[in-house]
Scaffold this motif. Structure first.
Motif, PDB file in Angstrom:
ATOM      1  N   GLU A   1     -17.185  20.436 -21.477  1.00 53.91           N
ATOM      2  CA  GLU A   1     -16.010  21.568 -21.575  1.00 53.91           C
ATOM      3  C   GLU A   1     -14.673  21.044 -22.133  1.00 53.91           C
ATOM      4  N   ILE A   2     -14.579  19.716 -21.646  1.00 51.32           N
ATOM      5  CA  ILE A   2     -13.149  19.086 -22.442  1.00 51.32           C
ATOM      6  C   ILE A   2     -13.428  18.888 -23.817  1.00 51.32           C
ATOM      7  N   ALA A   3     -14.612  18.336 -23.876  1.00 50.77           N
ATOM      8  CA  ALA A   3     -14.860  18.308 -25.549  1.00 50.77           C
ATOM      9  C   ALA A   3     -14.627  19.401 -26.573  1.00 50.77           C
ATOM     10  N   HIS A   4     -14.934  20.569 -25.832  1.00 52.60           N
ATOM     11  CA  HIS A   4     -14.781  21.980 -26.491  1.00 52.60           C
ATOM     12  C   HIS A   4     -13.155  21.944 -26.884  1.00 52.60           C
ATOM     13  N   TRP A   5     -12.336  21.663 -26.291  1.00 52.34           N
ATOM     14  CA  TRP A   5     -10.838  21.807 -26.307  1.00 52.34           C
ATOM     15  C   TRP A   5     -10.295  20.611 -27.210  1.00 52.34           C
ATOM     16  N   VAL A   6     -11.030  19.497 -27.132  1.00 49.45           N
ATOM     17  CA  VAL A   6     -10.569  18.215 -28.117  1.00 49.45           C
ATOM     18  C   VAL A   6     -10.768  19.176 -29.651  1.00 49.45           C
ATOM     19  N   LEU A   7     -12.027  19.730 -29.938  1.00 49.23           N
ATOM     20  CA  LEU A   7     -12.416  20.048 -31.031  1.00 49.23           C
ATOM     21  C   LEU A   7     -11.531  21.517 -31.397  1.00 49.23           C
ATOM     22  N   ARG A   8     -11.028  22.137 -30.409  1.00 44.70           N
ATOM     23  CA  ARG A   8     -10.107  23.264 -30.681  1.00 44.70           C
ATOM     24  C   ARG A   8      -8.904  22.688 -31.276  1.00 44.70           C
ATOM     25  N   MET A   9      -8.488  21.566 -30.617  1.00 45.98           N
ATOM     26  CA  MET A   9      -7.259  21.092 -31.172  1.00 45.98           C
ATOM     27  C   MET A   9      -7.408  20.445 -32.724  1.00 45.98           C
TER      28      MET A   9
ATOM     29  N   THR B   1     -17.658  14.373 -26.669  1.00 47.58           N
ATOM     30  CA  THR B   1     -16.903  14.718 -28.108  1.00 47.58           C
ATOM     31  C   THR B   1     -17.529  14.056 -29.181  1.00 47.58           C
ATOM     32  N   ALA B   2     -18.068  13.091 -29.362  1.00 48.72           N
ATOM     33  CA  ALA B   2     -18.722  12.644 -30.351  1.00 48.72           C
ATOM     34  C   ALA B   2     -19.925  13.489 -30.898  1.00 48.72           C
ATOM     35  N   VAL B   3     -20.683  14.064 -29.816  1.00 49.72           N
ATOM     36  CA  VAL B   3     -21.628  14.722 -30.000  1.00 49.72           C
ATOM     37  C   VAL B   3     -21.226  16.268 -30.628  1.00 49.72           C
ATOM     38  N   ALA B   4     -20.329  16.655 -30.081  1.00 50.27           N
ATOM     39  CA  ALA B   4     -19.629  18.056 -30.497  1.00 50.27           C
ATOM     40  C   ALA B   4     -19.317  17.995 -31.858  1.00 50.27           C
TER      41      ALA B   4
END
Length: 255
Positions: A225-233, A28-31
């Motif tokens: 894949e989980i980080a993707h959804w964190v950023l989406r939210m 998540t940090a990297v994303a």
């Protein structure tokens, strides 16, 4: 490692991500950094945090135990001192425990509540004045077991159920102030959380294999894949979504 959120959606934003030394927190940090944000990655262990920071120049780190006295306020002060604002708080740091009722240990229960429920609450409290100024977001990490039974892991599941209710309640409290609160609830994800819970690598692999066979997509998620959804939210384009728990578990909750 990337969550494929390549456009600089978060340019000029500041994100605080706890548990950033590995797994979902690191991804998540990297994303966020790849999407333009300045990121404060927080965790207990300095060496893994430095490895996270080395992955992108927009990541700064702070080694601190978020359960320590005064630690949540120090995390927020550090981010504001460095970048002058906070737009996103990602409460990712957490722990699990494989513990049947017959084996219940008071200290284990206390530790789970301190890290999974109390620390995110105090971090959100400390960040709130800054999130009000930026119309920011709080993203809490729950689990598919926050809303389905987990035999042998009831206390962990209970802490994640608490996280989901905090998410919904805070969303209602803060909606008129422009602060959105959502949660992402991963299913089994390939991280080192099982090892930190005391399982051997062999036992962890067996558990992943068992879960993979039960998941309708027959896959264990990657942290990215989980980080993707964190950023989406967290995405400003989704400003009408608040109080939501997005489950990312390959359909496991459906069975």
């Amino acid at each position: 490692m990337s969550a494929d959120h390549s456009a600089l959606t978060f340019a000029g934003h500041v994100a605080v991500v706890t548990g950033a030394g590995s797994g979902i927190g690191r991804a998540t940090a990297v994303a966020f950094a790849e999407a333009g944000a300045q990121v404060l990655g927080v965790g207990r262990r300095e060496a893994p945090l430095k490895e996270t920071a080395a992955l992108h120049p927009r990541i700064g780190v702070l080694a601190i135990d978020v359960c320590g006295e005064g630690a949540p306020a120090e995390v927020i002060r550090t981010a504001v001192r460095r970048w002058g604002r906070i737009d996103h708080l990602v409460n990712n740091a957490g722990a699990t425990a494989v513990m049947r009722l017959a084996d219940t240990d008071e200290q284990t229960v206390t530790n789970l509540l301190a890290l999974n429920v109390v620390a995110p609450s105090l971090l959100a409290h400390a960040a709130l004045p800054h999130l009000r100024e930026t119309s920011g977001t709080i993203i809490n990490l729950s689990s598919t077991y926050g809303h389905r039974p987990m035999p042998g892991g009831a206390h962990y599941a209970a802490t994640k159920a608490a996280v989901e209710q905090l998410t919904r309640s805070w969303a209602l409290e803060l909606a008129e102030e422009g602060v959105r609160v959502n949660a992402v609830a991963p299913g089994p994800t390939r991280t080192d959380v099982m090892l930190h819970a005391g399982l051997t690598p062999e036992t962890a692999d067996d558990m992943y294999a068992y879960e993979r066979d039960r998941i309708p997509t027959h896959r264990i998620a990657s942290p990215a894949e989980i980080a993707h959804w964190v950023l989406r939210m967290a995405d400003p384009a989704g400003r009408h979504a608040t109080g939501q728990v997005v489950t990312v578990d390959g359909g496991l909750e459906l069975i």
